[in-house]
Scaffold this motif. Sequence first.
Motif, mmCIF file in Angstrom:
data_model
loop_
_atom_site.group_PDB
_atom_site.id
_atom_site.type_symbol
_atom_site.label_atom_id
_atom_site.label_comp_id
_atom_site.label_asym_id
_atom_site.label_seq_id
_atom_site.Cartn_x
_atom_site.Cartn_y
_atom_site.Cartn_z
ATOM 1 N N GLN B 179 44.341 69.039 59.106
ATOM 2 C CA GLN B 179 45.696 68.975 59.678
ATOM 3 C C GLN B 179 46.441 67.764 59.139
ATOM 4 O O GLN B 179 45.832 66.719 58.873
ATOM 5 N N PHE B 180 47.756 67.938 58.993
ATOM 6 C CA PHE B 180 48.585 66.875 58.405
ATOM 7 C C PHE B 180 49.770 66.557 59.302
ATOM 8 O O PHE B 180 50.329 67.453 59.936
ATOM 9 N N ARG B 181 50.151 65.310 59.311
ATOM 10 C CA ARG B 181 51.384 64.910 59.982
ATOM 11 C C ARG B 181 52.089 63.838 59.164
ATOM 12 O O ARG B 181 51.431 63.001 58.540
ATOM 13 N N PHE B 182 53.413 63.864 59.196
ATOM 14 C CA PHE B 182 54.199 62.885 58.435
ATOM 15 C C PHE B 182 55.405 62.445 59.257
ATOM 16 O O PHE B 182 56.039 63.265 59.923
ATOM 17 N N ILE B 183 55.710 61.164 59.211
ATOM 18 C CA ILE B 183 56.977 60.700 59.772
ATOM 19 C C ILE B 183 57.564 59.608 58.880
ATOM 20 O O ILE B 183 56.860 58.711 58.427
ATOM 21 N N LYS B 184 58.839 59.753 58.582
ATOM 22 C CA LYS B 184 59.590 58.640 58.001
ATOM 23 C C LYS B 184 60.475 58.146 59.130
ATOM 24 O O LYS B 184 61.435 58.823 59.508
ATOM 25 N N TYR B 185 60.105 57.028 59.718
ATOM 26 C CA TYR B 185 60.857 56.527 60.858
ATOM 27 C C TYR B 185 61.895 55.516 60.388
ATOM 28 O O TYR B 185 61.552 54.510 59.766
ATOM 29 N N THR B 186 63.153 55.815 60.657
ATOM 30 C CA THR B 186 64.229 54.915 60.250
ATOM 31 C C THR B 186 65.020 54.471 61.471
ATOM 32 O O THR B 186 65.314 55.277 62.351
ATOM 33 N N ALA B 187 65.334 53.196 61.480
ATOM 34 C CA ALA B 187 66.098 52.662 62.612
ATOM 35 C C ALA B 187 67.580 52.910 62.398
ATOM 36 O O ALA B 187 68.351 52.982 63.346
ATOM 37 N N THR B 188 67.995 53.043 61.126
ATOM 38 C CA THR B 188 69.407 53.295 60.831
ATOM 39 C C THR B 188 69.540 54.741 60.345
ATOM 40 O O THR B 188 68.882 55.614 60.865
ATOM 41 N N GLY B 218 53.630 53.332 54.783
ATOM 42 C CA GLY B 218 54.653 52.814 53.869
ATOM 43 C C GLY B 218 55.593 51.865 54.573
ATOM 44 O O GLY B 218 55.760 51.941 55.805
ATOM 45 N N SER B 219 56.191 50.952 53.826
ATOM 46 C CA SER B 219 57.190 49.985 54.310
ATOM 47 C C SER B 219 56.635 48.890 55.209
ATOM 48 O O SER B 219 57.408 48.150 55.810
ATOM 49 N N GLY B 263 64.247 46.676 59.913
ATOM 50 C CA GLY B 263 63.478 46.234 61.075
ATOM 51 C C GLY B 263 62.785 44.913 60.817
ATOM 52 O O GLY B 263 62.459 44.593 59.672
ATOM 53 N N SER B 264 62.557 44.178 61.905
ATOM 54 C CA SER B 264 61.827 42.914 61.780
ATOM 55 C C SER B 264 60.361 43.235 61.539
ATOM 56 O O SER B 264 59.898 44.358 61.792
ATOM 57 N N ALA B 265 59.629 42.239 61.072
ATOM 58 C CA ALA B 265 58.192 42.427 60.830
ATOM 59 C C ALA B 265 57.495 42.888 62.110
ATOM 60 O O ALA B 265 56.677 43.810 62.100
ATOM 61 N N GLU B 266 57.857 42.265 63.221
ATOM 62 C CA GLU B 266 57.207 42.582 64.494
ATOM 63 C C GLU B 266 57.505 44.031 64.910
ATOM 64 O O GLU B 266 56.616 44.772 65.336
ATOM 65 N N TYR B 267 58.767 44.417 64.752
ATOM 66 C CA TYR B 267 59.155 45.788 65.123
ATOM 67 C C TYR B 267 58.421 46.805 64.248
ATOM 68 O O TYR B 267 57.950 47.841 64.728
#
Lengths: 151, 285
Positions: B179-188, B218-219, B263-267
């Motif tokens: 099974q596979f899952r992918f997310i590109k999470y962007t704050a903007t 990533g990122s 995003g900040s490093a912590e976020y």
Amino acid sequence: MPHLSLTVNGDKHELEVPANRTLFALIREDLGLVGTKDACRQGVCGSCTVLVDGVPMRSCLALAVRCQGTHITTVEGLKADGKLSRLQQEFINAGAVQCGYCTPGMLIMATALLAENPRPTETQVREALIGNLCRCTGYVRVVRAVMAAAS
Amino acid sequence: MSLPGFDYRAPVTIEEAVALRLELGADALIMAGGLAVVVLLRERLARPAVVVSLSDIPELQAVAVNGGLRIGATATHAALARSKTARSIAPLLCEACGHVGSPAIRNMGTLGGSVCHGDGASDPAPALLALDAEAIIAGPRGERRLPLVKFFLGALTTALNGDEILVALHVPRPAAGTQFRFIKYTATSAEAFSTVTVAVSITRDGAGVCSNARIGLGSVAPTPLRARAAEDLLRGNKLTREIIAAAAAAAAACTNPSSSAQGSAEYRRDMTEVWVRRLLAEMPA
Ligand SMILES: Cc1cc2nc3c(=O)[nH]c(=O)nc-3n(C[C@H](O)[C@H](O)[C@H](O)COP(=O)(O)OP(=O)(O)OC[C@H]3O[C@@H](n4cnc5c(N)ncnc54)[C@H](O)[C@@H]3O)c2cc1C
């Protein structure tokens, strides 16, 4: 100097082009087609978008020499028989232009979208235009214009 | 600003490209989609005497099934996002490619360019890592293969030698039921680089015990990353709430993010934990 032959808005051109010429510079400076704009020169803003063989590309990040034998369409090429395209007319009808700087890129992107998908949903229109920035924040009317052209 | 002067060569075979690379040495800069290359030229961050374009080598664009999936280095993100051939083996990669930049960027940018640029913020790279991909590299001494985990050495630094080019990426056929899952999470907006990108591949046996797990990130570091510590916690276990929470925390602990507009490093570290947990928790048993 590399020799380049390509077709722009239906007109065939034979040119000697230095290797470091971008497609953007070729279009505006060598061919004098100033409808195509640039702003960011990093591929982000979308204002320099043109069609290369029908496919939207950033002309600021494409070397002209790579476009050997291609058909380029700029905003000037969207008219047919001296008449604005349906999409262009809908932009006017919807008042989808404020300062107008992003408009050529928006028209090119939306033209490509409608060629591939003549009945897009509003979400598909927004996704297609995600890489075209309007700093007057006029997106609502742009989307309305594209939807009207698709109806 | 206009670009500095350079010569342009466009070989039409891989052999020619490798020969040119050897002949020109450090004078040459390889160009695929040109998205990074033209910016490097414009900003005077690269001053090559010759730009060697790979766009006229048809062999490099091919996507084919050969046991696994072989993806030519200059296949574009757009071509991969809609390729049925690629989807038959690596739907995770197709999804990742569909999230790169905006449509015109996907039409120009190539998978090989994304990998060779060595940017820690690449969206396709975590998917390739989760799929256990290998780099197929051509050089004067012939071809070599390198697992992609060993390809990324540091920020914008890869294991590619100066006389080599990346010719393809190979993705092995996943075990049945993976099974596979992918997310590109962007704050903007979705067009920008991500806050964090997570790609997960999980294989479980009939009893629900995880036999294999790979998590690409990533990122959140100078290079694309495998969250090995998290994978180790999952392997041999059922995906219970506790195990998933522990793995998510371990994945966040693997990261070394920096702060940016995304995003900040912590976020970024917090969002790594959140998204690894969510992607694992939403997998049906
Ligand atoms: C506006 C914009 C938005 C973007 N958004 C995203 C995003 O959201 N997500 C994301 O993941 N990426 C994003 N990118 C990055 C983009 O996807 C990659 O930079 C791009 O894929 C690089 O690919 P390219 O084919 O253009 O490479 P090029 O610019 O041609 O090359 C990049 C580097 O790799 C080397 N190279 C390329 N191919 C080879 C090869 N086969 N062998 C050896 N060396 C090689 C070049 O010499 C150069 O150093 C974005 C880029 C832009 C401009």
